[in-house]
Design a protein around this motif. Structure first.
Motif, mmCIF file in Angstrom:
data_model
loop_
_atom_site.group_PDB
_atom_site.id
_atom_site.type_symbol
_atom_site.label_atom_id
_atom_site.label_comp_id
_atom_site.label_asym_id
_atom_site.label_seq_id
_atom_site.Cartn_x
_atom_site.Cartn_y
_atom_site.Cartn_z
ATOM 1 N N PRO A 13 6.013 2.188 -0.405
ATOM 2 C CA PRO A 13 6.795 2.816 -1.474
ATOM 3 C C PRO A 13 8.281 2.950 -1.180
ATOM 4 C CG PRO A 13 4.709 3.942 -1.246
ATOM 5 C CD PRO A 13 4.792 2.964 -0.103
ATOM 6 N N GLY A 14 8.639 3.201 0.083
ATOM 7 C CA GLY A 14 10.052 3.330 0.408
ATOM 8 C C GLY A 14 10.826 2.044 0.216
ATOM 9 N N GLN A 15 10.118 0.930 0.154
ATOM 10 C CA GLN A 15 10.772 -0.363 -0.039
ATOM 11 C C GLN A 15 10.807 -0.790 -1.509
ATOM 12 O OE1 GLN A 15 8.063 -2.136 2.847
ATOM 13 N NE2 GLN A 15 9.776 -2.718 4.146
ATOM 14 N N THR A 16 9.818 -0.387 -2.294
ATOM 15 C CA THR A 16 9.750 -0.858 -3.684
ATOM 16 C C THR A 16 9.797 0.259 -4.720
ATOM 17 O OG1 THR A 16 7.324 -0.878 -3.570
ATOM 18 C CG2 THR A 16 8.477 -2.956 -3.103
ATOM 19 N N VAL A 17 8.985 1.292 -4.535
ATOM 20 C CA VAL A 17 8.928 2.370 -5.531
ATOM 21 C C VAL A 17 10.296 3.019 -5.678
ATOM 22 C CG1 VAL A 17 7.895 4.594 -6.121
ATOM 23 C CG2 VAL A 17 6.461 2.777 -5.159
ATOM 24 N N GLU A 18 10.958 3.281 -4.556
ATOM 25 C CA GLU A 18 12.288 3.893 -4.603
ATOM 26 C C GLU A 18 13.246 3.068 -5.464
ATOM 27 O OE1 GLU A 18 15.759 5.409 -1.524
ATOM 28 O OE2 GLU A 18 14.544 3.672 -0.995
ATOM 29 N N LYS A 19 13.243 1.748 -5.263
ATOM 30 C CA LYS A 19 14.174 0.880 -5.985
ATOM 31 C C LYS A 19 13.848 0.822 -7.471
ATOM 32 C CE LYS A 19 15.932 -0.188 -2.000
ATOM 33 N NZ LYS A 19 14.990 0.554 -1.158
ATOM 34 N N LEU A 20 12.558 0.713 -7.791
ATOM 35 C CA LEU A 20 12.192 0.544 -9.194
ATOM 36 C C LEU A 20 12.300 1.851 -9.971
ATOM 37 C CD1 LEU A 20 11.352 -1.480 -11.298
ATOM 38 C CD2 LEU A 20 8.949 -1.084 -10.667
ATOM 39 N N VAL A 21 12.039 2.986 -9.331
ATOM 40 C CA VAL A 21 12.235 4.271 -10.010
ATOM 41 C C VAL A 21 13.702 4.459 -10.361
ATOM 42 C CG1 VAL A 21 12.229 6.776 -9.696
ATOM 43 C CG2 VAL A 21 10.206 5.453 -9.099
ATOM 44 N N LYS A 22 14.593 4.165 -9.426
ATOM 45 C CA LYS A 22 16.030 4.315 -9.717
ATOM 46 C C LYS A 22 16.460 3.375 -10.835
ATOM 47 C CE LYS A 22 20.603 4.619 -7.619
ATOM 48 N NZ LYS A 22 21.238 4.111 -8.838
ATOM 49 N N TYR A 23 16.018 2.122 -10.750
ATOM 50 C CA TYR A 23 16.376 1.162 -11.799
ATOM 51 C C TYR A 23 15.862 1.643 -13.158
ATOM 52 C CZ TYR A 23 16.464 -3.074 -14.614
ATOM 53 O OH TYR A 23 16.688 -3.977 -15.637
ATOM 54 N N SER A 24 14.621 2.072 -13.207
ATOM 55 C CA SER A 24 14.015 2.490 -14.470
ATOM 56 C C SER A 24 14.682 3.744 -15.005
ATOM 57 C CB SER A 24 12.511 2.731 -14.272
ATOM 58 O OG SER A 24 11.874 1.564 -13.803
ATOM 59 N N SER A 25 14.983 4.672 -14.107
ATOM 60 C CA SER A 25 15.640 5.909 -14.523
ATOM 61 C C SER A 25 17.033 5.633 -15.078
ATOM 62 C CB SER A 25 15.722 6.863 -13.329
ATOM 63 O OG SER A 25 16.372 8.054 -13.668
ATOM 64 N N ASP A 26 17.763 4.734 -14.419
ATOM 65 C CA ASP A 26 19.113 4.400 -14.878
ATOM 66 C C ASP A 26 19.096 3.580 -16.171
ATOM 67 O OD1 ASP A 26 20.077 5.675 -12.637
ATOM 68 O OD2 ASP A 26 20.524 3.831 -11.529
ATOM 69 N N THR A 27 18.061 2.762 -16.345
ATOM 70 C CA THR A 27 18.017 1.825 -17.467
ATOM 71 C C THR A 27 17.330 2.405 -18.698
ATOM 72 O OG1 THR A 27 17.920 -0.007 -15.891
ATOM 73 C CG2 THR A 27 17.319 -0.503 -18.170
ATOM 74 N N PHE A 28 16.207 3.109 -18.467
ATOM 75 C CA PHE A 28 15.386 3.567 -19.594
ATOM 76 C C PHE A 28 15.533 5.046 -19.898
ATOM 77 C CE2 PHE A 28 12.571 0.159 -17.599
ATOM 78 C CZ PHE A 28 13.093 -0.853 -18.389
ATOM 79 N N GLY A 29 15.771 5.853 -18.881
ATOM 80 C CA GLY A 29 15.871 7.287 -19.091
ATOM 81 C C GLY A 29 15.165 8.047 -17.986
ATOM 82 N N LYS A 30 15.274 9.364 -18.028
ATOM 83 C CA LYS A 30 14.850 10.205 -16.904
ATOM 84 C C LYS A 30 13.411 10.707 -17.000
ATOM 85 C CE LYS A 30 19.033 10.181 -15.052
ATOM 86 N NZ LYS A 30 19.310 9.481 -13.785
ATOM 87 N N LYS A 31 12.762 10.557 -18.153
ATOM 88 C CA LYS A 31 11.420 11.120 -18.339
ATOM 89 C C LYS A 31 10.364 10.033 -18.175
ATOM 90 C CE LYS A 31 12.364 12.747 -22.417
ATOM 91 N NZ LYS A 31 12.185 13.431 -23.723
ATOM 92 N N VAL A 32 9.404 10.275 -17.262
ATOM 93 C CA VAL A 32 8.403 9.270 -16.957
ATOM 94 C C VAL A 32 6.998 9.863 -17.055
ATOM 95 C CG1 VAL A 32 8.597 9.721 -14.469
ATOM 96 C CG2 VAL A 32 7.611 7.571 -15.250
ATOM 97 N N TYR A 33 6.063 9.039 -17.470
ATOM 98 C CA TYR A 33 4.641 9.395 -17.542
ATOM 99 C C TYR A 33 3.922 8.431 -16.605
ATOM 100 C CZ TYR A 33 0.367 11.039 -19.931
ATOM 101 O OH TYR A 33 -0.841 11.614 -20.258
ATOM 102 N N TYR A 42 0.846 -1.202 0.000
ATOM 103 C CA TYR A 42 0.000 0.000 0.000
ATOM 104 C C TYR A 42 0.869 1.235 0.000
ATOM 105 C CZ TYR A 42 0.473 1.370 4.985
ATOM 106 O OH TYR A 42 0.935 1.819 6.197
ATOM 107 N N GLU A 43 0.221 2.403 0.097
ATOM 108 C CA GLU A 43 0.925 3.665 -0.063
ATOM 109 C C GLU A 43 1.749 4.065 1.150
ATOM 110 O OE1 GLU A 43 -3.061 4.584 1.756
ATOM 111 O OE2 GLU A 43 -2.349 3.287 0.146
ATOM 112 N N GLY A 44 1.624 3.343 2.280
ATOM 113 C CA GLY A 44 2.434 3.599 3.459
ATOM 114 C C GLY A 44 1.855 4.671 4.365
ATOM 115 N N GLY A 45 2.469 4.816 5.527
ATOM 116 C CA GLY A 45 2.182 5.935 6.399
ATOM 117 C C GLY A 45 1.225 5.694 7.538
#
Length: 407
Positions: free
Chosen positions: A147-167, A131-134
């Motif tokens: 989110p601090g356990q999963t979203v953080e990790k996947l955003v960094k991976y995606s940003s490093d792998t695919f690029g910096k612009k997200v929708y 869930y959204e936490g908190g």
């Protein structure tokens, strides 16, 4: 399995009969555990696997002598993805069945219906979903990822792998809105840019206009926080528009309802997810769990979901708290759990964080591949930092706040 007369009100039955025939228990009456999960309506794709794993957990426990020498009886209710029925069944079970603990709720809305009822009637409550936490509540234990356990990790991976612009495309309620804020934060932390965010009610099935907007925006990747059976339409329409393979997609909700099994490989291979549990995890506890689970439900059972395993591990943590306390008394069990009880679960080591009543656990980035989830990267023993920033139930045991990100 015995079905009693309350079935007509949505109670689907009891798992007491799943115990090994002839196994003798103490003369004390069974310990009742109640489960409220959507087995019909738009969220049944999540609810059915959760109930299956809870039934398995209860059968496993009863077949090994029960809890404190007593049989455990699981009472299952189907709120039918309806918040009024969550309230009705929540009050009904705590008053009529007097359960030792309640497991229930899929969406944040259903959790926030159940949480005050359980607190009012002094019934321990386990919320097992990601869930959204908190949420900070001494009467509640959260055994899903935040989110601090999963979203953080996947955003960094995606940003490093695919690029910096997200929708971002997300479900239009607490989970989707707050998770989108976490994606914004972690994207900014990684020097990225959120091009746009769109929110969709849970019953929306037409995403063609949104897909056209994404095509025009040309992000490096799409982040999906879509939820439920209706939203599966997005992925089908995404593929039909020729976008699968053109723009990568990352999500911490995809596969939670076995979307990767429902869709064809051509529609979803290559999507990136981050979860606490993958059926493919190569550890002895998971291998034994998967084998026994298929013994009970058959070799053709669909992929065992992260949400189901969150409930299974939550049940085992609660049972460990009861064993340590030597009683099902609410406060004694809560105090036992607050000692930092841990177990080796199918997902790895899982431990209650005393300050937040959330769980410290491993998370895994994985790639969707031919109906399965291929592990890519593992992060061990991740703290629920998004919750821990504000919540300290040792210092403030009467806190009942849900803290949200200010971004």
């Amino acid at each position: 399995m015995k079905i009693n007369r309350r079935q007509t009100l949505g109670l689907l039955g009891s798992t007491a009969a799943l115990a090994t025939p002839g196994l003798l228990f103490a003369q004390d009456k069974p310990i009742t555990v109640s489960a409220l999960y959507d087995l019909s309506g738009g969220l049944d794709v999540y609810g059915k696997p959760i109930v299956d794993t809870l039934k398995f957990a209860v059968a496993e426990l009863n077949n090994n002598g029960g809890l404190l020498g007593r049989e455990v009886d699981l009472q299952v209710f189907d709120p039918q993805s309806n918040m009024q029925m969550y309230a009705q069944f929540g009050r009904r079970t705590v008053l009529a069945d007097k359960p030792a603990v309640v497991f229930g709720g899929i969406t944040s809305s259903s959790r926030e219906v159940l949480r005050p009822i359980m607190r009012q009637f002094n019934t321990p409550y386990f919320y097992a979903n990601q869930y959204e936490g908190g949420v900070c509540d001494r009467n509640m234990f959260a055994t899903g990822v935040t989110p601090g356990q999963t979203v953080e990790k996947l955003v960094k991976y995606s940003s490093d792998t695919f690029g910096k612009k997200v929708y971002i495309v997300a479900a239009d309620y607490n989970y989707g809105q707050i998770t989108a804020d976490w994606v914004r934060k972690f994207t900014a932390d990684n020097g990225g840019e959120v091009l746009d965010v769109e929110f969709f009610p849970l019953d929306v099935t037409d995403f063609k206009t949104s897909i056209s907007k994404i095509q025009q925006a040309k992000p490096d990747y799409v982040w999906s926080a879509l939820v439920g059976g209706a939203h599966i339409s997005f992925y089908r329409q995404w593929s039909a528009a020729g976008m699968h393979g053109e723009i990568p997609l990352s999500s911490t909700t995809f596969a939670g309802g076995n979307e990767h099994v429902i869709l064809t490989p051509e529609e979803c291979n290559g999507f990136m997810v981050c979860q606490n549990y993958l059926e493919e995890l190569d550890n002895p506890t998971n291998q034994a769990f998967v084998s026994k689970f298929h013994d009970m439900y058959g070799a053709d059972y669909p992929y065992i979901t992260e949400l189901g395993v969150g409930a299974y591990q939550g049940f085992k943590l609660w049972a460990a708290g009861v064993e340590q306390a030597g009683t099902t008394d609410r406060m004694q069990v809560i105090e036992a759990l607050e000692t930092g009880i841990a177990l080796e679960g199918p997902s790895g080591r899982v431990q209650i964080d005393p300050k937040t009543h959330h769980t410290i656990m491993d998370v895994h980035i994985a790639r969707v591949q031919d109906g399965g989830l291929a592990p890519v990267q593992t992060f061990e023993q991740q703290q629920p930092l998004d919750t821990a920033l504000s919540c300290d139930l040792i210092e403030n045991p009467d806190d009942t706040t849900q803290y949200v990100i200010d971004f």
